[in-house]
Design an enzyme around this catalytic site. Structure first.
Site, PDB file in Angstrom:
ATOM      1  N   LYS A 112       0.832  -1.211   0.000  1.00  0.00           N
ATOM      2  CA  LYS A 112       0.000   0.000   0.000  1.00  0.00           C
ATOM      3  C   LYS A 112       0.864   1.257   0.000  1.00  0.00           C
ATOM      4  O   LYS A 112       0.536   2.248  -0.658  1.00  0.00           O
ATOM      5  CB  LYS A 112      -0.945  -0.012   1.198  1.00  0.00           C
ATOM      6  CG  LYS A 112      -2.031  -1.071   1.098  1.00  0.00           C
ATOM      7  CD  LYS A 112      -2.965  -1.014   2.298  1.00  0.00           C
ATOM      8  CE  LYS A 112      -4.065  -2.058   2.184  1.00  0.00           C
ATOM      9  NZ  LYS A 112      -4.994  -2.027   3.349  1.00  0.00           N
ATOM     10  N   LYS A 197      -7.120 -10.267  -5.954  1.00  0.00           N
ATOM     11  CA  LYS A 197      -8.221 -10.580  -5.057  1.00  0.00           C
ATOM     12  C   LYS A 197      -9.418  -9.678  -5.341  1.00  0.00           C
ATOM     13  O   LYS A 197      -9.265  -8.523  -5.732  1.00  0.00           O
ATOM     14  CB  LYS A 197      -7.757 -10.389  -3.608  1.00  0.00           C
ATOM     15  CG  LYS A 197      -8.830 -10.651  -2.566  1.00  0.00           C
ATOM     16  CD  LYS A 197      -8.317 -10.341  -1.177  1.00  0.00           C
ATOM     17  CE  LYS A 197      -9.405 -10.469  -0.137  1.00  0.00           C
ATOM     18  NZ  LYS A 197      -8.934 -10.105   1.218  1.00  0.00           N
ATOM     19  N   LYS A 200     -12.935  -5.145  -1.658  1.00  0.00           N
ATOM     20  CA  LYS A 200     -14.116  -4.299  -1.453  1.00  0.00           C
ATOM     21  C   LYS A 200     -13.774  -2.829  -1.389  1.00  0.00           C
ATOM     22  O   LYS A 200     -14.659  -1.992  -1.372  1.00  0.00           O
ATOM     23  CB  LYS A 200     -14.842  -4.709  -0.169  1.00  0.00           C
ATOM     24  CG  LYS A 200     -14.055  -4.514   1.115  1.00  0.00           C
ATOM     25  CD  LYS A 200     -14.882  -4.929   2.305  1.00  0.00           C
ATOM     26  CE  LYS A 200     -14.089  -4.833   3.604  1.00  0.00           C
ATOM     27  NZ  LYS A 200     -12.924  -5.741   3.617  1.00  0.00           N
TER      28      LYS A 200
END
Length: 261
Positions: A112, A197, A200
């Site tokens: 990140k 992946k 969300k």
């Protein structure tokens, strides 16, 4: 009695991956066999750029979907992390127990941080230290088992290390938890990018992500447009054939399970 703790982060709308990899198992198995606690970990959603009002809205939505998926307050505890002050209090003690090197070795932090650097943005300190908060979430309740996906396995190992270290330094205080992994759907992949992946978090492209609140027709279109390889048989091989063909009948069974669950 065995105690289970797990949570879901309200960084975006919950997905099929959340349901198959976690929520369905919590509802069908975990809440019936153990003292189970399930948490909307809203404080974790603050480690990246966010809209406070949206986080509050998604937190309520996540809690509602957990109940809709079958979690029964008569059998388990469902709550929101920020409403329990002890999470942050214990988090500081975990920061005092962990080392800077341990935090910086976390793969999620490195990935990140690299993405933010590539965009020319800055990285919040909380993104570095949030594994200490995750450890506090678990250790505060004396959890024996923590259902986790592949992406959280490293953080759970850190939690175990911190519990052992704290116990050795200050006397036996914490239960050392163990990770449990779903037998299936530990990592549900993006329908448009089978190497990634199904996340969300808010993304520009969502055509490969099946959200739990998507209308049936929207779900059907996303599945039918899924990226596949050029083989003719239904085969999945993560390394060689990450885009293995989707069996539509299998998908219909999944949808039927969601409706009945």
């Amino acid at each position: 009695m065995t105690r289970i703790f797990s949570g879901v982060k309200p960084t975006g709308h919950l997905t099929l991956g959340n349901y198959l990899g976690a929520m369905r198992r919590w509802a069908e198995e975990d809440q019936h066999r153990a003292d189970a606690l399930f948490c909307v970990v809203d404080l974790h959603a603050l480690t990246v750029e966010h809209d406070p009002a949206r986080v509050r809205r998604l937190s309520r939505q996540a809690a509602t979907l957990l109940l809709a998926a079958g979690l029964d307050p008569a059998l388990c505890t469902v709550f929101v992390q920020s409403q329990v002050d002890e999470h942050l209090r214990l988090s500081y003690l975990m920061e005092c127990t962990a080392s800077d090197g341990e935090m910086r070795r976390m793969v999620q932090y490195k990935e990140k941080a690299a993405r933010e650097a590539a965009r020319g943005g800055s990285v919040r300190l909380s993104l570095l230290t949030y594994p200490a908060l995750m450890a506090a979430d678990i250790l505060a309740y004396g959890a024996h088992e923590v259902p986790v996906g592949e992406d959280q396995a490293q953080h759970l190992e850190l939690t175990r290390d911190l519990a052992v270290r704290f116990n050795q330094r200050y006397g036996t205080t914490f239960v050392v938890p163990r990770a449990t992994h779903p037998a299936v759907a530990a990592r549900v992949m993006d329908l448009q990018d089978p190497t990634s992946k199904m996340g969300k978090s808010e993304q520009v492209r969502t055509s490969g992500i099946v959200y739990l609140l998507d209308e049936p027709e929207v779900v059907r279109k996303k599945v039918m447009r899924a990226v596949t390889d050029d083989g003719s048989e239904v085969v999945y091989d993560r390394e060689e054939r990450p885009g293995g063909r989707i069996c539509w009948m299998c998908w219909r069974r999944v949808r039927a399970g969601i409706r009945s669950g």
